[in-house]
Design a protein around this motif. Structure first.
Motif, PDB file in Angstrom:
ATOM      1  N   ALA A  59       0.838  -1.204   0.000  1.00  0.00           N
ATOM      2  CA  ALA A  59       0.000   0.000   0.000  1.00  0.00           C
ATOM      3  C   ALA A  59       0.872   1.251   0.000  1.00  0.00           C
ATOM      4  N   ILE A  60       1.928   1.229   0.773  1.00  0.00           N
ATOM      5  CA  ILE A  60       2.869   2.356   0.784  1.00  0.00           C
ATOM      6  C   ILE A  60       3.501   2.520  -0.595  1.00  0.00           C
ATOM      7  N   ARG A  61       3.918   1.427  -1.202  1.00  0.00           N
ATOM      8  CA  ARG A  61       4.550   1.487  -2.522  1.00  0.00           C
ATOM      9  C   ARG A  61       3.595   2.013  -3.585  1.00  0.00           C
ATOM     10  N   ALA A  62       2.307   1.708  -3.419  1.00  0.00           N
ATOM     11  CA  ALA A  62       1.312   2.047  -4.446  1.00  0.00           C
ATOM     12  C   ALA A  62       0.825   3.480  -4.369  1.00  0.00           C
ATOM     13  N   THR A  63       1.172   4.199  -3.305  1.00  0.00           N
ATOM     14  CA  THR A  63       0.577   5.503  -3.025  1.00  0.00           C
ATOM     15  C   THR A  63       1.437   6.634  -3.577  1.00  0.00           C
ATOM     16  N   ALA A  64       0.768   7.675  -4.045  1.00  0.00           N
ATOM     17  CA  ALA A  64       1.448   8.809  -4.678  1.00  0.00           C
ATOM     18  C   ALA A  64       2.361   9.536  -3.697  1.00  0.00           C
ATOM     19  N   TYR A  65       3.338  10.233  -4.229  1.00  0.00           N
ATOM     20  CA  TYR A  65       4.274  11.029  -3.441  1.00  0.00           C
ATOM     21  C   TYR A  65       3.505  12.004  -2.539  1.00  0.00           C
ATOM     22  N   ASN A  66       3.958  12.085  -1.281  1.00  0.00           N
ATOM     23  CA  ASN A  66       3.402  13.047  -0.332  1.00  0.00           C
ATOM     24  C   ASN A  66       1.927  12.782  -0.042  1.00  0.00           C
ATOM     25  N   SER A  67       1.497  11.526  -0.123  1.00  0.00           N
ATOM     26  CA  SER A  67       0.089  11.175   0.061  1.00  0.00           C
ATOM     27  C   SER A  67      -0.080  10.224   1.246  1.00  0.00           C
ATOM     28  N   ARG A  68      -1.273   9.702   1.405  1.00  0.00           N
ATOM     29  CA  ARG A  68      -1.689   9.086   2.667  1.00  0.00           C
ATOM     30  C   ARG A  68      -2.038   7.614   2.519  1.00  0.00           C
ATOM     31  N   VAL A  69      -1.652   6.824   3.533  1.00  0.00           N
ATOM     32  CA  VAL A  69      -2.092   5.438   3.679  1.00  0.00           C
ATOM     33  C   VAL A  69      -2.813   5.331   5.023  1.00  0.00           C
ATOM     34  N   VAL A  70      -4.065   4.890   4.974  1.00  0.00           N
ATOM     35  CA  VAL A  70      -4.854   4.696   6.188  1.00  0.00           C
ATOM     36  C   VAL A  70      -4.790   3.217   6.564  1.00  0.00           C
ATOM     37  N   GLY A  82      12.436   1.968   5.151  1.00  0.00           N
ATOM     38  CA  GLY A  82      13.509   2.772   4.561  1.00  0.00           C
ATOM     39  C   GLY A  82      13.392   2.926   3.062  1.00  0.00           C
ATOM     40  N   GLU A  83      12.383   2.323   2.474  1.00  0.00           N
ATOM     41  CA  GLU A  83      12.237   2.379   1.014  1.00  0.00           C
ATOM     42  C   GLU A  83      11.195   3.441   0.637  1.00  0.00           C
ATOM     43  N   GLU A  84      10.076   3.069   0.030  1.00  0.00           N
ATOM     44  CA  GLU A  84       9.114   4.064  -0.474  1.00  0.00           C
ATOM     45  C   GLU A  84       8.534   4.955   0.626  1.00  0.00           C
ATOM     46  N   PHE A  85       8.315   4.400   1.820  1.00  0.00           N
ATOM     47  CA  PHE A  85       7.772   5.211   2.907  1.00  0.00           C
ATOM     48  C   PHE A  85       8.666   6.425   3.167  1.00  0.00           C
ATOM     49  N   HIS A  86       9.952   6.193   3.259  1.00  0.00           N
ATOM     50  CA  HIS A  86      10.901   7.272   3.563  1.00  0.00           C
ATOM     51  C   HIS A  86      11.086   8.208   2.372  1.00  0.00           C
ATOM     52  N   HIS A  87      11.247   7.635   1.183  1.00  0.00           N
ATOM     53  CA  HIS A  87      11.598   8.445   0.020  1.00  0.00           C
ATOM     54  C   HIS A  87      10.406   9.185  -0.588  1.00  0.00           C
ATOM     55  N   ASN A  88       9.203   8.716  -0.329  1.00  0.00           N
ATOM     56  CA  ASN A  88       8.015   9.351  -0.905  1.00  0.00           C
ATOM     57  C   ASN A  88       7.201  10.145   0.111  1.00  0.00           C
ATOM     58  N   ARG A  89       7.729  10.328   1.304  1.00  0.00           N
ATOM     59  CA  ARG A  89       7.064  11.134   2.335  1.00  0.00           C
ATOM     60  C   ARG A  89       5.613  10.685   2.547  1.00  0.00           C
ATOM     61  N   ILE A  90       5.431   9.374   2.710  1.00  0.00           N
ATOM     62  CA  ILE A  90       4.086   8.823   2.885  1.00  0.00           C
ATOM     63  C   ILE A  90       3.604   9.072   4.316  1.00  0.00           C
ATOM     64  N   GLU A  91       2.371   9.553   4.417  1.00  0.00           N
ATOM     65  CA  GLU A  91       1.744   9.758   5.717  1.00  0.00           C
ATOM     66  C   GLU A  91       0.959   8.502   6.097  1.00  0.00           C
ATOM     67  N   LEU A  92       1.275   7.917   7.251  1.00  0.00           N
ATOM     68  CA  LEU A  92       0.536   6.763   7.760  1.00  0.00           C
ATOM     69  C   LEU A  92      -0.452   7.239   8.823  1.00  0.00           C
ATOM     70  N   VAL A  93      -1.712   6.846   8.658  1.00  0.00           N
ATOM     71  CA  VAL A  93      -2.763   7.237   9.597  1.00  0.00           C
ATOM     72  C   VAL A  93      -3.372   5.970  10.192  1.00  0.00           C
ATOM     73  N   SER A  94      -3.362   5.872  11.505  1.00  0.00           N
ATOM     74  CA  SER A  94      -4.014   4.754  12.178  1.00  0.00           C
ATOM     75  C   SER A  94      -5.494   5.060  12.328  1.00  0.00           C
ATOM     76  N   SER A  95      -6.336   4.182  11.792  1.00  0.00           N
ATOM     77  CA  SER A  95      -7.780   4.315  11.926  1.00  0.00           C
ATOM     78  C   SER A  95      -8.257   3.198  12.837  1.00  0.00           C
ATOM     79  N   GLN A  96      -8.779   3.549  14.000  1.00  0.00           N
ATOM     80  CA  GLN A  96      -9.057   2.547  15.024  1.00  0.00           C
ATOM     81  C   GLN A  96     -10.472   2.729  15.562  1.00  0.00           C
TER      82      GLN A  96
END
Length: 345
Positions: free
Chosen positions: A238-249, A264-278
């Motif tokens: 999901a992190i790999r599939a998401t656009a630069y500077n965008s969000r994974v819930v 250390g791969e796409e999460f770091h290099h693409n500034r992915i925002e991870l949001v915990s939905s609980q």
């Protein structure tokens, strides 16, 4: 006397008799009609992998600590997807009558006594298939994830994991104006997703989801991705599939250590925002306006008015007396089931 389900120990299921108490002035007695099994939280309790069985959650500091388990076998009160019928009303009850059907969360048991204030906001419209009621709480989890995704009209949403929550979330994302790419490893679930409106479906056993989603979006990636499977490898994709500077819930109930998650791969290099939905909380932007009851009522309104298609998610129905077989199916043959339902006599 009534009966309720108990987990005496991991992978053991029993039914025990429970007293049926008299009604208080503002209470109603409800006969359970149907009860749904959650293939996420309930299976962690059934299998013994739930973190509360090994650690205690310190509410003051909001930390899991190792001093003692927060839960211990035998486990009682398990289950949060119920629908039932009012069979008796106590003195002073004014908003409910015998014969009305309600939805709620009271565990795999029957009957149950509820306060009028709890039951009255959860009445199903007359003529509604009562099985819809079991989806109120599990559907609210999907709605919470979609709210946390902050989907905009015209965006592409990738859904990872097409169990009950994923199949509901993809419909909610479409209602929000998104095109949906649905990812799973089971062809039956992918076919159901297409039936429910997914524009593209991807079998991760046949294609690389991250690369395929980038190809379907002219190299950009999904505007937002929802991880609903509870698998670390799916979260990584999901992190790999998401656009630069965008969000994974992330709403899947991830278990154990994060094997397969390479931050250390796409999460770091693409500034992915991870949001915990609980399920126990509402996102901070909505918490002043939304609560669990509003989420559940919204799901039920959409379902009873035809905006959501939930009954196709039911793949198996067991008599309540065979609840052990129902859990064994979900534990050992998960690929065969989506929503498993218990029917009460």
């Amino acid at each position: 006397m009534g009966q309720q389900m108990v987990f005496p120990s991991p992978r053991q299921v029993a039914l025990e008799d429970t007293p049926d108490p008299p009604l208080g002035p503002g209470e109603v007695r409800v006969r359970t009609l149907f009860s749904g099994i959650s293939a996420g939280t309930e299976l962690t309790q059934y299998r013994g992998s739930n973190p509360y069985l090994h650690k205690r959650f310190d509410l003051e500091r909001r930390l899991f600590v190792d001093d003692r388990p927060g839960l211990a076998y035998p486990l009682k009160g398990v289950g949060y997807e119920q629908a039932g019928e009012v069979v008796e009303v106590g003195p002073e009850v004014t908003q409910l009558r015998v014969g009305q059907r309600i939805w709620g969360s009271w565990g795999h048991r029957s009957p149950v006594v509820l306060a009028e204030s709890t039951a009255a906001p959860r009445v199903l419209p007359e003529g509604t298939d009562p099985r819809l009621g079991i989806f109120a709480r599990i559907g609210a989890i999907a709605l919470g994830a979609v709210h946390d995704a902050e989907i905009h009209l015209g965006e592409t949403v990738a859904i990872f994991g097409l169990g009950v929550v994923g199949q509901i979330a993809l419909q909610l994302a479409r209602l929000s104006g998104a095109r949906v790419i649905a990812v799973d490893g089971l062809e039956k679930r992918l076919a159901l997703a297409r039936q429910l409106g997914a524009e593209h479906t991807l079998n991760f056993r046949q294609v690389n989801p991250g690369e395929a989603i980038k190809a379907l979006t002219q190299g950009r990636g999904a505007d937002v991705s929802l991880e609903l499977s509870g698998a670390y490898t799916a979260l990584h994709e999901a992190i790999r599939a998401t656009a630069y500077n965008s969000r994974v819930v992330v709403a899947g109930f991830l278990q154990g250590e994060g094997v397969g998650l390479r931050l250390g791969e796409e999460f770091h290099h693409n500034r992915i925002e991870l949001v915990s939905s609980q399920t126990q909380g509402i996102g901070p932007r909505l918490a002043h306006r939304w609560d669990r009851l509003r989420q559940e009522q919204t799901l039920m309104q959409l379902a009873t008015q035809g905006g959501l298609h939930l009954l196709p998610l039911i793949t198996h129905t067991f008599p309540f007396a065979e609840i052990g077989a129902a859990f064994a199916l979900l534990d050992q043959q998960a690929s065969e089931a989506v929503q498993v339902v218990l029917e009460f006599p």
